[in-house]
Design an enzyme around this catalytic site. Sequence first.
Site, mmCIF file in Angstrom:
data_model
loop_
_atom_site.group_PDB
_atom_site.id
_atom_site.type_symbol
_atom_site.label_atom_id
_atom_site.label_comp_id
_atom_site.label_asym_id
_atom_site.label_seq_id
_atom_site.Cartn_x
_atom_site.Cartn_y
_atom_site.Cartn_z
ATOM 1 N N ARG A 27 0.856 -1.189 0.000
ATOM 2 C CA ARG A 27 0.000 0.000 0.000
ATOM 3 C C ARG A 27 0.895 1.244 0.000
ATOM 4 N NH1 ARG A 27 -3.479 -1.238 4.377
ATOM 5 N NH2 ARG A 27 -4.814 -2.268 2.859
ATOM 6 N N ASP A 107 4.807 -4.678 6.526
ATOM 7 C CA ASP A 107 3.557 -4.909 7.257
ATOM 8 C C ASP A 107 3.438 -6.403 7.550
ATOM 9 O OD1 ASP A 107 0.726 -5.707 7.507
ATOM 10 O OD2 ASP A 107 0.295 -3.604 7.117
ATOM 11 N N ASP A 109 0.781 -7.928 8.979
ATOM 12 C CA ASP A 109 -0.625 -8.361 9.008
ATOM 13 C C ASP A 109 -1.340 -8.145 10.334
ATOM 14 O OD1 ASP A 109 -0.366 -9.368 6.323
ATOM 15 O OD2 ASP A 109 0.590 -11.124 7.180
ATOM 16 N N GLU A 127 -4.547 -14.155 8.889
ATOM 17 C CA GLU A 127 -3.695 -13.686 7.793
ATOM 18 C C GLU A 127 -2.218 -13.754 8.204
ATOM 19 O OE1 GLU A 127 -3.321 -9.693 4.996
ATOM 20 O OE2 GLU A 127 -4.977 -9.840 6.415
#
EC number: 3.6.1.15
Length: 182
Positions: A27, A107, A109, A127
């Site tokens: 992202r 990241d 999760d 996840e």
Amino acid sequence: MAREAKGPKEGDFITIKSYKHDGSLHRTWRDTMVLKTSENVLIGCNDHTLVTEDDGRRWVTREPAIVYFHKHYWFNIVAMIRDNGVSYYCNLASPYVLDKEALKYIDYDLDVKVFPDGERRLLDVDEYEEHGAQWRYSADTDRILKANVKVLVDWIKNKKGPFSQDYIDIWYSRYQELSRRQ
């Protein structure tokens, strides 16, 4: 000879990029205003910031949010300033690095969401476990992340740093002041 600037200054805009453990871009946030930098910390503000997802979808953040990144803690904090109070989204993530392109982190999760009434939720455990197996997170990475969940929960319980209303008020006020100068 003039010294080269060591990174963004207060009032500058930076890009933030989150990656997954396998190195893929997850992202991107464009135009986060820098409110403070120090040796270990970067504080910024997103306000109607363009976000691009890994699949190309784009959206704009709905409310101002104070963002907190640290070079030694394995989490970052997004404090969303809403009409009904401050909500927090805390990402379990690698400490950040900053280069000429962007502030970057991995990241992992796991997320902790904190609601204005203080309720806390640990999110995306499934996840985390799935990606941990897929990308073979090391035992050290797993241990560090779980220890940082405990640090984060302690900060939340004790209203430390970004979890203090005074902190939010100070940095949001600073953001408004810098925005008027733009």
